[in-house]
Scaffold this active site. Sequence first.
Site, PDB file in Angstrom:
ATOM      1  N   ILE A   1      19.334 -26.331   8.518  1.00 21.39           N
ATOM      2  CA  ILE A   1      19.676 -26.222   9.944  1.00 21.39           C
ATOM      3  C   ILE A   1      18.457 -26.352  10.853  1.00 21.39           C
ATOM      4  CG2 ILE A   1      21.819 -24.882   9.752  1.00 21.39           C
ATOM      5  CD1 ILE A   1      20.130 -22.352  10.215  1.00 21.39           C
TER       6      ILE A   1
ATOM      7  N   GLY B   1       7.880 -24.974   7.149  1.00 21.12           N
ATOM      8  CA  GLY B   1       8.925 -25.244   6.161  1.00 21.12           C
ATOM      9  C   GLY B   1      10.279 -25.463   6.813  1.00 21.12           C
TER      10      GLY B   1
ATOM     11  N   VAL C   1      14.478 -24.472   7.384  1.00 21.06           N
ATOM     12  CA  VAL C   1      15.374 -23.320   7.481  1.00 21.06           C
ATOM     13  C   VAL C   1      16.783 -23.783   7.083  1.00 21.06           C
ATOM     14  CG1 VAL C   1      16.343 -21.564   9.023  1.00 21.06           C
ATOM     15  CG2 VAL C   1      13.956 -22.268   9.288  1.00 21.06           C
TER      16      VAL C   1
ATOM     17  N   LYS D   1      14.452 -19.202   5.285  1.00 16.16           N
ATOM     18  CA  LYS D   1      13.289 -20.037   5.609  1.00 16.16           C
ATOM     19  C   LYS D   1      12.504 -20.259   4.327  1.00 16.16           C
ATOM     20  CE  LYS D   1       9.367 -19.966   8.800  1.00 16.16           C
ATOM     21  NZ  LYS D   1       8.932 -19.405  10.073  1.00 16.16           N
TER      22      LYS D   1
ATOM     23  N   ASP E   1       4.516 -15.131  21.289  1.00 16.96           N
ATOM     24  CA  ASP E   1       5.008 -16.511  21.267  1.00 16.96           C
ATOM     25  C   ASP E   1       6.415 -16.563  21.862  1.00 16.96           C
ATOM     26  OD1 ASP E   1       4.675 -19.190  20.776  1.00 16.96           O
ATOM     27  OD2 ASP E   1       5.261 -19.090  18.667  1.00 16.96           O
TER      28      ASP E   1
HETATM   29  N1  LIG Z   1      17.582 -16.900  11.767  1.00 15.47           N
HETATM   30  C1  LIG Z   1      17.890 -18.144  12.129  1.00 15.47           C
HETATM   31  N2  LIG Z   1      19.162 -18.478  12.374  1.00 15.47           N
HETATM   32  C2  LIG Z   1      19.474 -19.736  12.744  1.00 15.47           C
HETATM   33  N3  LIG Z   1      18.586 -20.722  12.903  1.00 15.47           N
HETATM   34  C3  LIG Z   1      17.291 -20.451  12.676  1.00 15.47           C
HETATM   35  C4  LIG Z   1      16.873 -19.161  12.263  1.00 15.47           C
HETATM   36  N4  LIG Z   1      15.534 -19.176  12.131  1.00 15.47           N
HETATM   37  C5  LIG Z   1      15.139 -20.419  12.434  1.00 15.47           C
HETATM   38  N5  LIG Z   1      16.191 -21.198  12.744  1.00 15.47           N
HETATM   39  C6  LIG Z   1      16.156 -22.607  13.136  1.00 15.47           C
HETATM   40  O1  LIG Z   1      15.197 -23.281  12.350  1.00 15.47           O
HETATM   41  C7  LIG Z   1      14.225 -23.904  13.187  1.00 15.47           C
HETATM   42  C8  LIG Z   1      12.859 -23.765  12.567  1.00 15.47           C
HETATM   43  O2  LIG Z   1      12.530 -22.384  12.526  1.00 15.47           O
HETATM   44  P1  LIG Z   1      11.080 -21.890  12.164  1.00 15.47           P
HETATM   45  O3  LIG Z   1      10.977 -20.438  12.411  1.00 15.47           O
HETATM   46  O4  LIG Z   1      10.708 -22.383  10.820  1.00 15.47           O
HETATM   47  O5  LIG Z   1      10.302 -22.731  13.242  1.00 15.47           O
HETATM   48  P2  LIG Z   1       8.784 -22.776  13.575  1.00 15.47           P
HETATM   49  O6  LIG Z   1       8.447 -21.565  14.334  1.00 15.47           O
HETATM   50  O7  LIG Z   1       8.506 -24.079  14.226  1.00 15.47           O
HETATM   51  O8  LIG Z   1       8.104 -22.736  12.211  1.00 15.47           O
HETATM   52  P3  LIG Z   1       6.900 -21.897  11.793  1.00 15.47           P
HETATM   53  O9  LIG Z   1       7.306 -20.453  11.833  1.00 15.47           O
HETATM   54  O10 LIG Z   1       6.703 -22.417  10.439  1.00 15.47           O
HETATM   55  O11 LIG Z   1       5.825 -22.185  12.761  1.00 15.47           O
HETATM   56  C9  LIG Z   1      14.348 -23.220  14.541  1.00 15.47           C
HETATM   57  O12 LIG Z   1      14.103 -24.156  15.541  1.00 15.47           O
HETATM   58  C10 LIG Z   1      15.750 -22.711  14.594  1.00 15.47           C
HETATM   59  O13 LIG Z   1      16.587 -23.633  15.228  1.00 15.47           O
END
Ligand SMILES: Nc1ncnc2c1ncn2[C@@H]1O[C@H](COP(=O)(O)OP(=O)(O)OP(=O)(O)O)[C@@H](O)[C@H]1O
Length: 473
Positions: free
Chosen positions: A196, A202, A204, A220, A315
Amino acid sequence: MFSRFLKDSNQEHKQAIVEKPTVGELHGATDKENDSHTSPFSESGSSKISQGSGDENLPKRKIDLYRAIVRKIFTPLENQEESRLAISAPISSPSQVSHKVHVEYDPNSSTGFVGLPPHWEQLLLNAGIGTQEVEQYPQEAADVLRFHTKPNLPPIATDDMLSAYDDDCTNEELSPVCSIILQQDPYTFYKDLKKIGEGASGSVYKATSIDCPQHRVAMKKVKLTSQTVHEAMETEINMMRSIQNDNVVRFYEAYEWDEHLWLVMELLEAGSLTDIIYFLMEHKCYLDEKHIAFVCQEVLKGLEGIHALRRIHRDVKSDNVLTDFDGHMKLADFGYCAQISNEKLKRTTVVGTPYWMAPELIRGKPYDYKVDVWSLGILALECAEGEPPLLHETPLRAMFLITTRGPPGLKSPDRWSALFRDFLQKCLQIEPSKRASIKELLLHPFLKSASSRKEMAKLIRLCRKVPEHVPFM
Ligand SMILES: Nc1ncnc2c1ncn2[C@@H]1O[C@H](COP(=O)(O)OP(=O)(O)OP(=O)(O)O)[C@@H](O)[C@H]1O
């Protein structure tokens, strides 16, 4: 979350903010005239001051730039002998910059000066930060360069600056994070994995529990390429598992298996607030004030929970506000979250997008919870106008402008209520001590206009094209 930053860097959604209908007018809206796209900062918009010279002017421009830097950033050394020393990297912190980098003019050199780290020169030029600007704000230029080239976050403010949450602080000791990372294959417990999202570290996935099919989670998956990645994930897990708050994404468990770390957490199936904002922008629309008030209220409640544990999110932006189809909004992504009690922060990871960052953070000054308040103000502007101020600028120039201009504001203030403007103004104070606290903002009358959760759910379903009567599975 870096995805949007990458998109922004690629200039994919560089559209001018236009006057758009509100959510209520989404259907059958008429086009209105575009705003002239001026800088959200004071009269001297960025376009007016950027150095627009062509390549033919570059050598002269470079020499002017160096001269400005030599004169202003690197304070003249009294000791003549010392000042004759050329190049003495490495670059130090901004306060000692004049002690570590010595520059002198050399008319025979191709550039005019020696001693200036070449990547600094290139960074300034690429970012469109002009000579006059450097001359006017030498220390700020040095600060943003230092932050950009060596992005260790500055130290957190000392304890006496942090009285706000001392009374209700529950800074309990956590068990070592490694003890809660299960050394098992997550596929033993979860099935139907479907990607998603994609983050910097990485992917998710959403997944279903094998034992309890009603239990759906987000997972994740991060490849453990180095000890640093491992430590970063441990920090994220540690932060998430300690915060039990209705407006913070809940941590369930973690697995380490086959050189990957899996973080299992609450699923927020409607995606991020950015998705909602973008959908509305695509329809030439923006969030109503009542929806913005709702977003602010939910984020404030999440921040209250985080700060009560003496942590700073650091952030806050729409990408990190996740939503579900019942109108819940929760803060996610604790990759940058910091524990106040750590006297010196050890993070060395590259800092993400600067557009939401408070000026004191960029300038390397000690900071506290108020950096999250600033970011909330930027998030509110983002909700109102579709994107944060300065998104069209390069990150470095944006940082420079954040530290040198007055607080950003609404492009068309007259279109918004006095209460919303006041709320923004209280968040976006350059001086952290003048910025409102989370507690004060939670009592701000602007929040009284917040929509109900049900109304928010309606909007989310509209944006995500999920019919209202269909329970989401
Ligand atoms: N708990 C969750 N439920 C639904 N969607 C999620 C969830 N966590 C993350 N996502 C989706 O996955 C995408 C990537 O999340 P992630 O936290 O990996 O992003 P990031 O902050 O860019 O990565 P990183 O933490 O590696 O820097 C998000 O944009 C969000 O749409």
